[in-house]
Design a protein around this motif. Structure first.
Motif, PDB file in Angstrom:
ATOM      1  N   GLY A   1       5.603   0.017   4.927  1.00 18.39           N
ATOM      2  CA  GLY A   1       4.934   1.203   4.405  1.00 18.39           C
ATOM      3  C   GLY A   1       4.988   1.303   2.889  1.00 18.39           C
ATOM      4  O   GLY A   1       4.082   1.870   2.267  1.00 18.39           O
ATOM      5  N   VAL A   2       6.033   0.721   2.272  1.00 15.99           N
ATOM      6  CA  VAL A   2       6.161   0.789   0.804  1.00 15.99           C
ATOM      7  C   VAL A   2       5.035   0.035   0.108  1.00 15.99           C
ATOM      8  O   VAL A   2       4.339   0.614  -0.747  1.00 15.99           O
ATOM      9  N   PRO A   3       4.795  -1.262   0.396  1.00 17.71           N
ATOM     10  CA  PRO A   3       3.666  -1.935  -0.264  1.00 17.71           C
ATOM     11  C   PRO A   3       2.309  -1.346   0.111  1.00 17.71           C
ATOM     12  O   PRO A   3       1.389  -1.351  -0.718  1.00 17.71           O
ATOM     13  N   ILE A   4       2.188  -0.831   1.340  1.00 19.17           N
ATOM     14  CA  ILE A   4       0.914  -0.215   1.733  1.00 19.17           C
ATOM     15  C   ILE A   4       0.661   1.051   0.916  1.00 19.17           C
ATOM     16  O   ILE A   4      -0.421   1.238   0.347  1.00 19.17           O
ATOM     17  N   ALA A   5       1.677   1.924   0.842  1.00 20.39           N
ATOM     18  CA  ALA A   5       1.539   3.148   0.046  1.00 20.39           C
ATOM     19  C   ALA A   5       1.353   2.825  -1.432  1.00 20.39           C
ATOM     20  O   ALA A   5       0.576   3.496  -2.130  1.00 20.39           O
TER      21      ALA A   5
ATOM     22  N   SER B   1      11.638   2.013  -6.960  1.00 18.34           N
ATOM     23  CA  SER B   1      12.776   2.600  -6.237  1.00 18.34           C
ATOM     24  C   SER B   1      12.568   2.521  -4.731  1.00 18.34           C
ATOM     25  O   SER B   1      13.494   2.204  -3.980  1.00 18.34           O
ATOM     26  N   ALA B   2      11.334   2.802  -4.283  1.00 14.69           N
ATOM     27  CA  ALA B   2      11.035   2.701  -2.860  1.00 14.69           C
ATOM     28  C   ALA B   2      11.187   1.258  -2.379  1.00 14.69           C
ATOM     29  O   ALA B   2      11.662   1.008  -1.260  1.00 14.69           O
ATOM     30  N   ALA B   3      10.803   0.302  -3.239  1.00 11.49           N
ATOM     31  CA  ALA B   3      10.966  -1.112  -2.882  1.00 11.49           C
ATOM     32  C   ALA B   3      12.445  -1.476  -2.737  1.00 11.49           C
ATOM     33  O   ALA B   3      12.821  -2.259  -1.852  1.00 11.49           O
ATOM     34  N   VAL B   4      13.310  -0.891  -3.570  1.00  8.14           N
ATOM     35  CA  VAL B   4      14.751  -1.151  -3.467  1.00  8.14           C
ATOM     36  C   VAL B   4      15.291  -0.642  -2.131  1.00  8.14           C
ATOM     37  O   VAL B   4      16.097  -1.310  -1.477  1.00  8.14           O
ATOM     38  N   THR B   5      14.834   0.549  -1.711  1.00 10.22           N
ATOM     39  CA  THR B   5      15.278   1.054  -0.404  1.00 10.22           C
ATOM     40  C   THR B   5      14.803   0.140   0.718  1.00 10.22           C
ATOM     41  O   THR B   5      15.495  -0.020   1.731  1.00 10.22           O
ATOM     42  N   GLY B   6      13.623  -0.463   0.542  1.00  5.83           N
ATOM     43  CA  GLY B   6      13.137  -1.423   1.534  1.00  5.83           C
ATOM     44  C   GLY B   6      14.023  -2.653   1.615  1.00  5.83           C
ATOM     45  O   GLY B   6      14.297  -3.169   2.713  1.00  5.83           O
TER      46      GLY B   6
END
Length: 353
Positions: free
Chosen positions: A288-292, A311-316
């Motif tokens: 969902g991170v790269p899609i969003a 930051s969202a990528a780090v959580t991924g």
């Protein structure tokens, strides 16, 4: 021979395509929800209507095949699942969405495994052995997830494209960043929603052990959650006009969210788990991170920030690290079980001798 190869390719390709489509649809519906919430629809009313409609769709699957001696216990479980998973988690998530953006939903959603691990360790439901490589991996994943979540709250960075240099040719139809933005509040609410979802997952595991009919469980807790959310919405929303719906985008999003959440996504996930294993579905969650991010960079560049995306990528990354550690732990357990099964016949033979 070619037919067999084609079947093998389709066997691998179809589940993957379905899971990617589920994540794209989830992000699309989240953007639509962000849009109608920014236009004035109450998040509490949105939760009530979507779950009420979901309850209607799920009603045919509610067989109520429950033994009498377990009925009261299961009703308590359903009430608790509805309160934690619908009344708490969904209301917190959609209020958080009304203050932030879908990228926060993706980032904070990725910390759920880490929160579950922490809760399991506190409740002594999992063994934390620092000598075990799987435990160290899960601890590392937890740390990475927490760092990503904290940076998501504190650092947003510059926008992808400055609005002063961006020529807007048409009115914005969809909203990515909430118009009534309170970024920190939105992130904290999403973090609380992730905590609620983690608790809900733990309760759900115990409930399904008592009632294996998954759709019956989903139908029951959705119904109870709808009733509880209605009471909360009545208390919060004093204006009767907040409940009024029109034939516009808001009604469309409510119907699509209910159909997708109650029927489509549930059945696709169950189908993929039966064919590919329990970890297959969970491995697509960080997608969902790269899609969003793709949606944000292309269509909402003037309201989408580099820091949020990173930051969202780090959580991924933390999510995948956690899953890696969990899979290693499960493989180790299976290896020990297989070893004991191999030793058992030998011990029986020795006893006979």
């Amino acid at each position: 021979m070619e037919t067999n190869k084609m079947i093998m390719v389709l066997t691998e390709l179809v589940p993957c395509m379905l899971m990617v489509l589920m994540e794209v649809s989830t992000i699309g519906l989240t953007i639509l929800a962000s849009t109608i919430l920014s236009k004035g629809l109450s998040p509490f009313v949105f939760v009530v209507y979507t779950n009420a409609l979901s309850s209607i769709f799920l009603l045919p699957f509610n067989s109520f095949i429950i033994r009498r001696n377990k009925r009261d216990d299961l009703i308590t479980q359903f009430l608790l699942l509805g309160f934690v998973g619908v009344t708490m988690a969904q209301n917190l998530a959609y209020v958080g969405l009304s203050y932030s953006s879908p990228i926060v939903a993706c980032g904070m959603g990725n910390i759920i495994p880490s929160i579950s691990f922490i809760l399991a360790a506190i409740c002594r439901r999992t063994e934390v052995d620092l000598r075990s490589s799987s435990t160290r991996t899960k601890l590392m994943g937890t740390l990475i997830s927490i760092i990503g979540a904290v940076s998501l709250v504190l650092y947003r960075g510059p926008v992808i494209k400055d609005s002063s240099t961006h020529l807007r040719l048409a009115p914005r139809l969809f909203v990515f960043l909430a118009t009534k933005e309170h970024w920190v509040v939105g992130c904290v609410l999403f973090a609380c929603a992730s905590l609620a979802f983690s608790i809900w997952n733990i309760i759900q595991v115990g409930t399904i052990e008592k009632c294996p009919e998954v759709m019956t469980v989903a139908s029951s807790y959705t119904l109870f959650g709808t009733v509880q959310s209605t009471l909360v919405a009545i208390i919060v929303e004093n204006d009767p006009l907040a409940w009024r719906l029109q034939f516009d985008m808001g009604l469309l999003v409510i119907v699509l969210t209910a159909i997708f959440g109650s029927l489509i996504r549930t059945h696709v996930h169950m189908w993929c788990i039966r064919r590919k294993g329990q970890f297959y579905v969970t491995m697509f969650k960080p997608l969902g991170v790269p899609i969003a991010s793709t949606f944000g960079c292309i269509f909402f560049a003037e309201t989408f920030h580099y820091g949020s995306m990173m930051s969202a990528a780090v959580t991924g990354i933390g999510y995948y690290t956690m899953m890696w550690g969990q899979m290693r732990e499960d493989e180790s357990r299976r290896g020990k079980v297989d070893l004991l099964e191999e030793k058992a016949p030998l011990l029986q033979e020795e006893d006979q001798v």
